[in-house]
Design a protein around this motif. Structure first.
Motif, PDB file in Angstrom:
ATOM      1  N   VAL A  79       0.836  -1.209   0.000  1.00 61.53           N
ATOM      2  CA  VAL A  79       0.000   0.000   0.000  1.00 61.53           C
ATOM      3  C   VAL A  79       0.866   1.253   0.000  1.00 61.53           C
ATOM      4  CG1 VAL A  79      -1.719   1.313   1.307  1.00 61.53           C
ATOM      5  CG2 VAL A  79      -1.934  -1.164   1.111  1.00 61.53           C
ATOM      6  N   GLN A  80       1.944   1.218   0.772  1.00 64.77           N
ATOM      7  CA  GLN A  80       2.867   2.357   0.788  1.00 64.77           C
ATOM      8  C   GLN A  80       3.461   2.592  -0.603  1.00 64.77           C
ATOM      9  OE1 GLN A  80       5.742   1.288   3.769  1.00 64.77           O
ATOM     10  NE2 GLN A  80       4.289   1.504   5.476  1.00 64.77           N
ATOM     11  N   ARG A  81       3.853   1.495  -1.271  1.00 63.64           N
ATOM     12  CA  ARG A  81       4.428   1.613  -2.610  1.00 63.64           C
ATOM     13  C   ARG A  81       3.401   2.170  -3.595  1.00 63.64           C
ATOM     14  NH1 ARG A  81       6.817  -2.855  -2.627  1.00 63.64           N
ATOM     15  NH2 ARG A  81       5.055  -4.137  -3.321  1.00 63.64           N
ATOM     16  N   LEU A  82       2.146   1.704  -3.479  1.00 60.93           N
ATOM     17  CA  LEU A  82       1.087   2.172  -4.375  1.00 60.93           C
ATOM     18  C   LEU A  82       0.889   3.671  -4.246  1.00 60.93           C
ATOM     19  CD1 LEU A  82      -1.387   1.931  -6.248  1.00 60.93           C
ATOM     20  CD2 LEU A  82      -2.729   1.289  -4.224  1.00 60.93           C
ATOM     21  N   TRP A  83       0.724   4.171  -3.020  1.00 64.72           N
ATOM     22  CA  TRP A  83       0.413   5.584  -2.850  1.00 64.72           C
ATOM     23  C   TRP A  83       1.626   6.482  -3.057  1.00 64.72           C
ATOM     24  CZ3 TRP A  83      -4.054   7.789  -3.308  1.00 64.72           C
ATOM     25  CH2 TRP A  83      -5.186   6.982  -3.211  1.00 64.72           C
ATOM     26  N   LEU A  84       2.819   5.960  -2.804  1.00 66.27           N
ATOM     27  CA  LEU A  84       4.012   6.721  -3.183  1.00 66.27           C
ATOM     28  C   LEU A  84       4.061   6.860  -4.698  1.00 66.27           C
ATOM     29  CD1 LEU A  84       6.694   8.097  -2.547  1.00 66.27           C
ATOM     30  CD2 LEU A  84       7.778   5.827  -2.596  1.00 66.27           C
ATOM     31  N   GLY A  85       3.724   5.776  -5.396  1.00 59.44           N
ATOM     32  CA  GLY A  85       3.690   5.822  -6.852  1.00 59.44           C
ATOM     33  C   GLY A  85       2.657   6.810  -7.365  1.00 59.44           C
ATOM     34  N   ILE A  86       1.482   6.859  -6.732  1.00 61.57           N
ATOM     35  CA  ILE A  86       0.438   7.799  -7.148  1.00 61.57           C
ATOM     36  C   ILE A  86       0.900   9.237  -6.951  1.00 61.57           C
ATOM     37  CG2 ILE A  86      -1.858   8.675  -6.548  1.00 61.57           C
ATOM     38  CD1 ILE A  86      -2.661   5.752  -5.996  1.00 61.57           C
ATOM     39  N   VAL A  87       1.529   9.509  -5.787  1.00 57.62           N
ATOM     40  CA  VAL A  87       2.022  10.858  -5.513  1.00 57.62           C
ATOM     41  C   VAL A  87       3.077  11.267  -6.540  1.00 57.62           C
ATOM     42  CG1 VAL A  87       3.331  12.267  -3.882  1.00 57.62           C
ATOM     43  CG2 VAL A  87       1.494  10.788  -3.054  1.00 57.62           C
ATOM     44  N   VAL A  88       4.013  10.371  -6.805  1.00 53.44           N
ATOM     45  CA  VAL A  88       5.087  10.672  -7.758  1.00 53.44           C
ATOM     46  C   VAL A  88       4.524  10.853  -9.168  1.00 53.44           C
ATOM     47  CG1 VAL A  88       7.120   9.705  -8.891  1.00 53.44           C
ATOM     48  CG2 VAL A  88       6.895   9.558  -6.407  1.00 53.44           C
ATOM     49  N   ALA A  89       3.537  10.036  -9.536  1.00 57.10           N
ATOM     50  CA  ALA A  89       2.947  10.129 -10.873  1.00 57.10           C
ATOM     51  C   ALA A  89       2.194  11.431 -11.074  1.00 57.10           C
ATOM     52  CB  ALA A  89       2.010   8.939 -11.111  1.00 57.10           C
ATOM     53  N   CYS A  90       1.743  12.055  -9.975  1.00 55.79           N
ATOM     54  CA  CYS A  90       1.030  13.331 -10.076  1.00 55.79           C
ATOM     55  C   CYS A  90       1.964  14.504 -10.351  1.00 55.79           C
ATOM     56  CB  CYS A  90       0.269  13.616  -8.777  1.00 55.79           C
ATOM     57  SG  CYS A  90      -1.132  12.556  -8.455  1.00 55.79           S
ATOM     58  N   ILE A  91       3.219  14.382  -9.945  1.00 58.40           N
ATOM     59  CA  ILE A  91       4.130  15.529  -9.965  1.00 58.40           C
ATOM     60  C   ILE A  91       4.307  16.133 -11.365  1.00 58.40           C
ATOM     61  CG2 ILE A  91       6.531  16.239  -9.569  1.00 58.40           C
ATOM     62  CD1 ILE A  91       6.543  14.336  -7.153  1.00 58.40           C
ATOM     63  N   PRO A  92       4.565  15.327 -12.427  1.00 55.97           N
ATOM     64  CA  PRO A  92       4.731  15.951 -13.750  1.00 55.97           C
ATOM     65  C   PRO A  92       3.513  16.753 -14.188  1.00 55.97           C
ATOM     66  CG  PRO A  92       5.508  13.682 -13.779  1.00 55.97           C
ATOM     67  CD  PRO A  92       4.809  13.868 -12.475  1.00 55.97           C
ATOM     68  N   ALA A  93       2.305  16.239 -13.932  1.00 51.70           N
ATOM     69  CA  ALA A  93       1.089  16.950 -14.333  1.00 51.70           C
ATOM     70  C   ALA A  93       0.925  18.239 -13.538  1.00 51.70           C
ATOM     71  CB  ALA A  93      -0.128  16.048 -14.142  1.00 51.70           C
ATOM     72  N   VAL A  94       1.245  18.205 -12.246  1.00 52.30           N
ATOM     73  CA  VAL A  94       1.128  19.405 -11.410  1.00 52.30           C
ATOM     74  C   VAL A  94       2.082  20.490 -11.904  1.00 52.30           C
ATOM     75  CG1 VAL A  94       1.534  20.338  -9.101  1.00 52.30           C
ATOM     76  CG2 VAL A  94       0.319  18.167  -9.374  1.00 52.30           C
ATOM     77  N   ILE A  95       3.322  20.112 -12.170  1.00 53.05           N
ATOM     78  CA  ILE A  95       4.323  21.084 -12.639  1.00 53.05           C
ATOM     79  C   ILE A  95       3.921  21.649 -13.994  1.00 53.05           C
ATOM     80  CG2 ILE A  95       6.713  21.375 -13.394  1.00 53.05           C
ATOM     81  CD1 ILE A  95       7.506  19.281 -11.305  1.00 53.05           C
ATOM     82  N   LEU A  96       3.546  20.766 -14.911  1.00 55.87           N
ATOM     83  CA  LEU A  96       3.177  21.203 -16.254  1.00 55.87           C
ATOM     84  C   LEU A  96       1.935  22.094 -16.222  1.00 55.87           C
ATOM     85  CD1 LEU A  96       4.063  20.792 -19.216  1.00 55.87           C
ATOM     86  CD2 LEU A  96       2.373  18.973 -19.360  1.00 55.87           C
ATOM     87  N   GLY A  97       0.951  21.707 -15.411  1.00 55.25           N
ATOM     88  CA  GLY A  97      -0.266  22.500 -15.312  1.00 55.25           C
ATOM     89  C   GLY A  97      -0.003  23.879 -14.735  1.00 55.25           C
TER      90      GLY A  97
END
Length: 275
Positions: A79-97
Protein backbone atom coordinates in the motif's frame (compact mmCIF):
# COMPACT_ATOMS: atom_id res chain seq x y z
CA UNK A 1 -34.06 24.25 -21.19
CA UNK A 2 -30.94 24.77 -19.04
CA UNK A 3 -31.72 21.66 -16.99
CA UNK A 4 -31.66 19.62 -20.21
CA UNK A 5 -28.20 20.95 -21.08
CA UNK A 6 -27.11 19.93 -17.58
CA UNK A 7 -28.45 16.40 -18.00
CA UNK A 8 -26.86 15.90 -21.43
CA UNK A 9 -23.47 17.33 -20.42
CA UNK A 10 -23.58 15.28 -17.20
CA UNK A 11 -24.17 12.13 -19.26
CA UNK A 12 -21.33 13.01 -21.64
CA UNK A 13 -18.95 13.68 -18.72
CA UNK A 14 -19.91 10.50 -16.89
CA UNK A 15 -19.59 8.36 -20.01
CA UNK A 16 -16.25 9.71 -21.19
CA UNK A 17 -14.22 10.74 -18.13
CA UNK A 18 -12.71 7.30 -17.55
CA UNK A 19 -13.01 5.80 -21.01
CA UNK A 20 -9.92 6.38 -23.20
CA UNK A 21 -11.79 8.76 -25.51
CA UNK A 22 -11.30 12.25 -23.95
CA UNK A 23 -14.04 13.79 -21.84
CA UNK A 24 -12.66 17.27 -22.57
CA UNK A 25 -12.96 16.71 -26.29
CA UNK A 26 -16.48 15.34 -26.08
CA UNK A 27 -17.63 18.17 -23.80
CA UNK A 28 -16.20 20.84 -26.12
CA UNK A 29 -17.97 19.33 -29.11
CA UNK A 30 -21.20 18.59 -27.21
CA UNK A 31 -21.39 22.14 -25.87
CA UNK A 32 -20.92 23.53 -29.36
CA UNK A 33 -23.46 21.21 -30.99
CA UNK A 34 -26.04 21.94 -28.27
CA UNK A 35 -25.46 25.69 -28.64
CA UNK A 36 -25.45 26.01 -24.85
CA UNK A 37 -26.34 29.69 -24.21
CA UNK A 38 -23.94 30.18 -21.26
CA UNK A 39 -20.80 32.26 -21.61
CA UNK A 40 -17.57 30.33 -22.14
CA UNK A 41 -16.25 30.97 -18.65
CA UNK A 42 -19.54 29.77 -17.13
CA UNK A 43 -19.59 26.62 -19.28
CA UNK A 44 -15.94 25.88 -18.47
CA UNK A 45 -16.58 26.14 -14.73
CA UNK A 46 -19.75 24.05 -15.01
CA UNK A 47 -17.81 21.29 -16.76
CA UNK A 48 -15.10 21.34 -14.11
CA UNK A 49 -17.66 20.99 -11.30
CA UNK A 50 -19.54 18.10 -12.92
CA UNK A 51 -16.15 16.43 -13.42
CA UNK A 52 -16.14 16.32 -9.63
CA UNK A 53 -19.15 14.01 -9.83
CA UNK A 54 -17.15 11.52 -11.89
CA UNK A 55 -14.25 11.71 -9.42
CA UNK A 56 -16.62 11.09 -6.51
CA UNK A 57 -17.85 8.00 -8.37
CA UNK A 58 -14.31 6.53 -8.21
CA UNK A 59 -14.07 7.23 -4.48
CA UNK A 60 -17.45 5.60 -3.83
CA UNK A 61 -16.69 2.64 -6.11
CA UNK A 62 -13.41 1.93 -4.33
CA UNK A 63 -14.35 3.14 -0.86
CA UNK A 64 -13.80 -0.26 0.80
CA UNK A 65 -10.33 -0.56 -0.72
CA UNK A 66 -9.51 3.04 0.18
CA UNK A 67 -10.59 2.54 3.80
CA UNK A 68 -8.58 -0.67 4.02
CA UNK A 69 -5.51 1.02 2.54
CA UNK A 70 -5.83 3.98 4.89
CA UNK A 71 -5.98 1.64 7.90
CA UNK A 72 -2.98 -0.46 6.84
CA UNK A 73 -0.70 2.03 5.10
CA UNK A 74 1.56 2.36 8.15
CA UNK A 75 2.46 -1.34 8.04
CA UNK A 76 1.67 -2.58 4.51
CA UNK A 77 4.63 -2.12 2.16
CA UNK A 78 2.47 -2.76 -0.91
CA UNK A 79 0.00 0.00 0.00
CA UNK A 80 2.87 2.36 0.79
CA UNK A 81 4.43 1.61 -2.61
CA UNK A 82 1.09 2.17 -4.37
CA UNK A 83 0.41 5.58 -2.85
CA UNK A 84 4.01 6.72 -3.18
CA UNK A 85 3.69 5.82 -6.85
CA UNK A 86 0.44 7.80 -7.15
CA UNK A 87 2.02 10.86 -5.51
CA UNK A 88 5.09 10.67 -7.76
CA UNK A 89 2.95 10.13 -10.87
CA UNK A 90 1.03 13.33 -10.08
CA UNK A 91 4.13 15.53 -9.96
CA UNK A 92 4.73 15.95 -13.75
CA UNK A 93 1.09 16.95 -14.33
CA UNK A 94 1.13 19.41 -11.41
CA UNK A 95 4.32 21.08 -12.64
CA UNK A 96 3.18 21.20 -16.25
CA UNK A 97 -0.27 22.50 -15.31
CA UNK A 98 1.17 25.23 -13.09
CA UNK A 99 3.66 26.41 -15.72
CA UNK A 100 1.71 26.07 -18.94
CA UNK A 101 -1.93 25.24 -18.12
CA UNK A 102 -3.38 28.67 -18.88
CA UNK A 103 -1.31 29.06 -22.06
CA UNK A 104 -2.37 25.65 -23.33
CA UNK A 105 -6.02 26.53 -22.69
CA UNK A 106 -5.64 29.86 -24.47
CA UNK A 107 -4.00 28.37 -27.55
CA UNK A 108 -5.24 24.80 -27.98
CA UNK A 109 -8.82 24.43 -26.71
CA UNK A 110 -10.41 24.24 -30.17
CA UNK A 111 -12.45 21.48 -31.84
CA UNK A 112 -9.80 21.08 -34.57
CA UNK A 113 -7.05 20.40 -32.02
CA UNK A 114 -9.36 17.98 -30.20
CA UNK A 115 -10.24 16.16 -33.43
CA UNK A 116 -6.60 15.59 -34.35
CA UNK A 117 -5.80 14.50 -30.79
CA UNK A 118 -8.56 11.90 -31.02
CA UNK A 119 -7.27 10.64 -34.36
CA UNK A 120 -3.58 10.53 -33.44
CA UNK A 121 -4.34 9.02 -30.05
CA UNK A 122 -6.52 6.39 -31.72
CA UNK A 123 -3.77 5.44 -34.14
CA UNK A 124 -1.22 5.15 -31.32
CA UNK A 125 -3.63 3.10 -29.23
CA UNK A 126 -4.27 0.70 -32.11
CA UNK A 127 -0.54 0.38 -32.81
CA UNK A 128 0.24 -0.37 -29.15
CA UNK A 129 -2.50 -3.01 -29.06
CA UNK A 130 -1.12 -4.58 -32.25
CA UNK A 131 2.30 -4.90 -30.61
CA UNK A 132 1.50 -5.66 -26.97
CA UNK A 133 4.33 -5.85 -24.45
CA UNK A 134 4.35 -8.80 -22.03
CA UNK A 135 2.58 -7.88 -18.80
CA UNK A 136 4.75 -8.26 -15.72
CA UNK A 137 2.61 -6.47 -13.13
CA UNK A 138 -0.84 -7.76 -12.20
CA UNK A 139 -1.60 -5.98 -8.89
CA UNK A 140 -1.85 -2.33 -7.92
CA UNK A 141 0.39 -2.89 -4.90
CA UNK A 142 3.12 -4.33 -7.16
CA UNK A 143 3.51 -1.21 -9.32
CA UNK A 144 7.09 0.00 -9.05
CA UNK A 145 8.22 3.59 -8.70
CA UNK A 146 9.75 3.72 -12.24
CA UNK A 147 6.47 2.41 -13.66
CA UNK A 148 4.50 5.06 -11.78
CA UNK A 149 6.86 7.83 -12.94
CA UNK A 150 6.50 6.68 -16.55
CA UNK A 151 2.71 6.72 -16.29
CA UNK A 152 2.85 10.23 -14.81
CA UNK A 153 5.04 11.50 -17.65
CA UNK A 154 2.95 9.89 -20.40
CA UNK A 155 -0.20 11.26 -18.72
CA UNK A 156 1.07 14.75 -19.51
CA UNK A 157 0.16 14.16 -23.15
CA UNK A 158 -3.42 14.91 -22.13
CA UNK A 159 -2.38 18.29 -20.71
CA UNK A 160 -0.21 19.22 -23.67
CA UNK A 161 -2.77 18.15 -26.26
CA UNK A 162 -6.45 18.70 -25.35
CA UNK A 163 -8.50 15.78 -26.58
CA UNK A 164 -5.76 13.18 -26.18
CA UNK A 165 -7.42 11.88 -22.99
CA UNK A 166 -5.94 11.55 -19.52
CA UNK A 167 -7.39 8.06 -19.20
CA UNK A 168 -5.96 6.94 -22.53
CA UNK A 169 -2.49 8.33 -21.85
CA UNK A 170 -2.27 6.93 -18.31
CA UNK A 171 -3.61 3.50 -19.30
CA UNK A 172 -1.35 3.23 -22.34
CA UNK A 173 1.59 4.48 -20.27
CA UNK A 174 0.89 1.74 -17.75
CA UNK A 175 0.67 -0.94 -20.43
CA UNK A 176 3.95 0.22 -21.98
CA UNK A 177 5.68 -0.23 -18.62
CA UNK A 178 4.40 -3.79 -18.16
CA UNK A 179 1.10 -3.36 -16.32
CA UNK A 180 -1.62 -5.69 -17.52
CA UNK A 181 -4.73 -4.01 -18.92
CA UNK A 182 -6.94 -4.28 -15.80
CA UNK A 183 -4.15 -3.07 -13.51
CA UNK A 184 -3.31 -0.14 -15.81
CA UNK A 185 -7.01 0.79 -15.86
CA UNK A 186 -7.35 0.62 -12.07
CA UNK A 187 -4.19 2.68 -11.62
CA UNK A 188 -5.64 5.29 -13.99
CA UNK A 189 -8.78 5.44 -11.81
CA UNK A 190 -6.73 5.86 -8.64
CA UNK A 191 -4.49 8.46 -10.25
CA UNK A 192 -7.56 10.42 -11.31
CA UNK A 193 -8.56 11.01 -7.68
CA UNK A 194 -5.72 13.47 -6.82
CA UNK A 195 -5.06 14.72 -10.37
CA UNK A 196 -8.64 15.48 -11.35
CA UNK A 197 -9.76 16.16 -7.81
CA UNK A 198 -7.05 18.76 -7.29
CA UNK A 199 -7.68 20.41 -10.64
CA UNK A 200 -11.42 20.50 -10.00
CA UNK A 201 -11.04 22.00 -6.53
CA UNK A 202 -8.55 24.63 -7.72
CA UNK A 203 -10.72 25.64 -10.67
CA UNK A 204 -13.81 25.76 -8.47
CA UNK A 205 -12.12 28.06 -5.93
CA UNK A 206 -10.86 30.37 -8.68
CA UNK A 207 -14.11 30.55 -10.66
CA UNK A 208 -16.92 29.66 -8.25
CA UNK A 209 -18.64 33.00 -8.88
CA UNK A 210 -19.35 31.88 -12.46
CA UNK A 211 -21.64 29.09 -11.27
CA UNK A 212 -24.45 31.48 -10.44
CA UNK A 213 -24.95 32.24 -14.12
CA UNK A 214 -25.54 28.56 -14.85
CA UNK A 215 -27.88 28.16 -11.88
CA UNK A 216 -27.00 26.12 -8.81
CA UNK A 217 -29.85 23.70 -9.51
CA UNK A 218 -28.49 23.02 -12.99
CA UNK A 219 -24.99 22.53 -11.59
CA UNK A 220 -26.37 20.06 -9.05
CA UNK A 221 -28.22 18.15 -11.78
CA UNK A 222 -25.06 17.88 -13.89
CA UNK A 223 -23.00 16.77 -10.89
CA UNK A 224 -25.45 14.03 -9.87
CA UNK A 225 -25.96 12.75 -13.43
CA UNK A 226 -22.19 12.66 -13.98
CA UNK A 227 -21.72 10.73 -10.72
CA UNK A 228 -24.37 8.11 -11.51
CA UNK A 229 -23.26 7.52 -15.09
CA UNK A 230 -19.54 7.43 -14.19
CA UNK A 231 -20.16 4.92 -11.39
CA UNK A 232 -21.67 2.41 -13.80
CA UNK A 233 -19.06 3.14 -16.48
CA UNK A 234 -16.26 2.28 -14.02
CA UNK A 235 -17.72 -1.15 -13.32
CA UNK A 236 -18.41 -1.78 -17.01
CA UNK A 237 -14.89 -0.78 -18.08
CA UNK A 238 -13.25 -3.03 -15.48
CA UNK A 239 -15.29 -5.98 -16.74
CA UNK A 240 -14.58 -5.04 -20.37
CA UNK A 241 -10.79 -4.81 -20.04
CA UNK A 242 -10.61 -8.20 -18.34
CA UNK A 243 -11.54 -9.86 -21.64
CA UNK A 244 -11.07 -7.22 -24.38
CA UNK A 245 -8.37 -4.93 -25.72
CA UNK A 246 -8.69 -1.23 -26.64
CA UNK A 247 -8.80 -1.57 -30.43
CA UNK A 248 -12.51 -0.75 -30.49
CA UNK A 249 -11.88 2.50 -28.62
CA UNK A 250 -9.04 3.28 -31.01
CA UNK A 251 -11.30 2.89 -34.03
CA UNK A 252 -14.01 4.97 -32.34
CA UNK A 253 -11.53 7.79 -31.67
CA UNK A 254 -10.42 7.87 -35.29
CA UNK A 255 -13.99 7.84 -36.62
CA UNK A 256 -15.27 10.53 -34.22
CA UNK A 257 -12.20 12.67 -34.93
CA UNK A 258 -12.85 12.54 -38.66
CA UNK A 259 -16.54 13.33 -38.12
CA UNK A 260 -15.63 16.38 -36.02
CA UNK A 261 -13.29 17.65 -38.76
CA UNK A 262 -16.05 17.21 -41.34
CA UNK A 263 -18.52 19.10 -39.12
CA UNK A 264 -15.99 21.90 -38.62
CA UNK A 265 -15.26 22.36 -42.29
CA UNK A 266 -18.96 22.16 -43.16
CA UNK A 267 -19.70 24.93 -40.64
CA UNK A 268 -21.82 22.85 -38.25
CA UNK A 269 -19.28 23.15 -35.42
CA UNK A 270 -17.70 26.49 -34.56
CA UNK A 271 -13.91 26.23 -34.35
CA UNK A 272 -13.52 29.11 -31.89
CA UNK A 273 -11.32 28.61 -28.84
CA UNK A 274 -13.26 27.44 -25.78
CA UNK A 275 -10.85 28.97 -23.25
Amino acid sequence: MDWLYSVILGIVEGLTEFLPVSSTGHLIVAGDLLRVPWQKNVLDTFEVVIQGGAILAVVVYYWRDLVRQASTINKDAGVQRLWLGIVVACIPAVILGALFGSKIKALLFTPTVVAWALIVGGVLMYFIEMRPRPATTHKLESISLPQAITVGVVQCLALLWPGFSRSASSILGGMLTGLDRPTATKFSFYLGIPVLGGATLLDFVKHKDDLGAAGLTNVGIGFVVSFIVAYFVIGWLLRFVSTHDFKGFAVYRIIIGVIILVLIYSGVINNLNRA
